[in-house]
Design an enzyme around this catalytic site. Structure first.
Site, short mmCIF file in Angstrom:
data_model
loop_
_atom_site.label_atom_id
_atom_site.label_comp_id
_atom_site.label_asym_id
_atom_site.label_seq_id
_atom_site.Cartn_x
_atom_site.Cartn_y
_atom_site.Cartn_z
CG ASN A 37 -0.51 0.16 2.51
OD1 ASN A 37 0.90 0.13 2.59
ND2 ASN A 37 -1.13 0.06 3.64
CG LEU A 38 3.43 2.30 -2.50
CD1 LEU A 38 3.19 2.94 -4.02
CD2 LEU A 38 4.81 1.44 -2.79
CG ASP A 56 -4.55 -1.79 3.56
OD1 ASP A 56 -4.11 -0.62 3.91
OD2 ASP A 56 -4.80 -2.52 3.95
CB ALA A 79 2.27 -6.04 4.44
CB ALA A 80 3.84 -5.79 9.89
CE1 TYR A 146 6.45 -5.53 14.43
CE2 TYR A 146 8.27 -5.80 16.18
CZ TYR A 146 7.65 -6.18 14.89
OH TYR A 146 8.27 -6.64 14.01
CE LYS A 150 4.98 -8.57 12.65
NZ LYS A 150 5.27 -8.92 11.19
N GLY A 289 9.69 0.04 26.29
CA GLY A 289 9.45 -1.22 25.52
C GLY A 289 10.82 -1.83 25.06
#
Ligand code: UDP
Length: 335
Positions: A37-38, A56, A79-80, A146, A150, A289
């Site tokens: 989706n750039l 997307d 993609a993430a 994050y 995942k 984090g």
């Protein structure tokens, strides 16, 4: 013959790791389809021989169109969003793009009978490690959204495998760095948050100094220890994982790291040697984090996938990133 005409779909193929994967697959004569989706990727990073679709994965109509049109037999999913501090401030952005994006992709795979997926997981799924180096069966208890997003992706795919027979390999990356050694493609995030490119911005005179986020961690020199792996070694592991699933093996997870830890201070010192630049650095506040130390046990990938990383010296990794930086000081704007 039939297999040859089938395509590999690289989702997120305009991103840092995805674009290296696309280039390698094309060098090997594969048919490659890219979806991106750039939002963070670069159109110019995508090899011209790949068929590119901008869109997307959460857009059902768009993604269905790609699967209808193309003859896809394997998906490699990059993609993430992957910035730990941003995920602390915007957790829902991460659960939406990463976790819900995975669900949307698996739905399309199920509907089109695509039975293989390799996807990016992360050392961040372990949280604060029980022991070091970290093995695949160690406790997974993320300390940032994050890593949680995942871990949820890993859990979702297990159930999708059981219900629909979608076989997967989840690759838990440690810290990825470096670039194509010819300097043609590399790492370019806006804004940049990752250690190696930031160090090289300082080396190139684009930033005054590096801020080292904390020097009171429980590590030998007090700065965070991470396990740096070259992007092309990482890509090789994905190709081995594709072959592993094609050979009919069962779904599995693997750590991808060099199994050697480097502190932030050691990384700066190595970059000083590679670039010959002074690279000023100052100690700053801890970043939320960050666990003290993350080092991979990577024997499983070596034994089962026959993975043999080629870059075992962090200076060589930094050198390839420096080649890219020198040829493209402003990243893809200069390409
Ligand atoms: N880091 C740092 N200064 C920076 C960027 C990163 O000290 O400007 C540290 C960060 O705290 C972590 C390590 O470098 O210990 C690697 O961070 P990066 O963001 O590259 O990767 P992450 O481990 O978050 O995936």
């Amino acid at each position: 013959m039939e297999e040859k005409l089938m395509s590999i779909l690289v989702v997120g193929g305009a991103g840092y790791i995805g674009s290296h994967m696309v280039k390698r697959l094309i060098e090997q004569g594969q048919e490659v389809v890219v979806v991106d989706n750039l939002s963070t990727g670069h159109r110019k990073a995508v090899d011209e021989k790949a068929r590119f679709y901008e869109g997307d994965i959460r857009n059902h109509v768009f993604l269905k169109g790609v699967f209808d049109r193309e003859n896809i037999n394997t998906v490699v999913h990059f993609a993430a969003f992957s910035i730990v501090p941003e995920s602390m401030e915007k957790p829902l952005k991460y659960f939406d793009n990463n976790t819900a994006g995975m669900v949307a992709l698996l739905e399309e795979m199920r509907d089109h009978d695509v039975k293989r997926i390799i996807f990016s997981s992360t050392a961040a799924t372990y949280g604060v490690p029980e022991k070091s180096p970290i093995e695949e069966n160690d406790r997974q208890a993320p300390i940032n959204p994050y890593g949680e997003s995942k871990l949820m992706m890993e859990k979702i795919i297990r159930w999708a495998d059981q219900a629909y027979g979608i076989k997967f390999v989840a690759l838990r990356y440690f810290n990825v760095a470096g670039a194509y050694p010819d300097g043609s493609i590399g790492e370019d995030h806006g804004p940049e948050t990752h250690l190696t490119p930031i160090i090289l911005q300082v080396a190139a005179g684009q930033r005054d100094q590096l801020k080292i986020f904390g020097d009171d961690y429980n590590t030998p020199d007090g700065t965070n220890v991470r396990d740096y792996v070259h992007v092309l070694d990482l890509v090789d592991a994905h190709i081995l994982a594709i072959n592993y699933l094609k050979a009919g093996n069962d779904s599995d997870v693997f750590n991808l790291g060099s199994s050697t830890g480097f502190s932030v201070k050691q990384m700066v010192e190595a970059a000083r040697e590679v670039t010959g630049e002074p690279i000023p650095a100052e100690i700053a506040e801890r970043r939320p984090g960050d666990p003290d130390s993350l080092i991979a046990a990577s024997q499983k990938a070596r034994d089962v996938l026959q993975w043999q990383p080629q870059y075992d010296d962090v200076k060589e990794i930094i050198q390839t990133a420096w080649n890219w930086k020198q040829q493209h000081p402003r990243g893809y704007e200069d390409r």
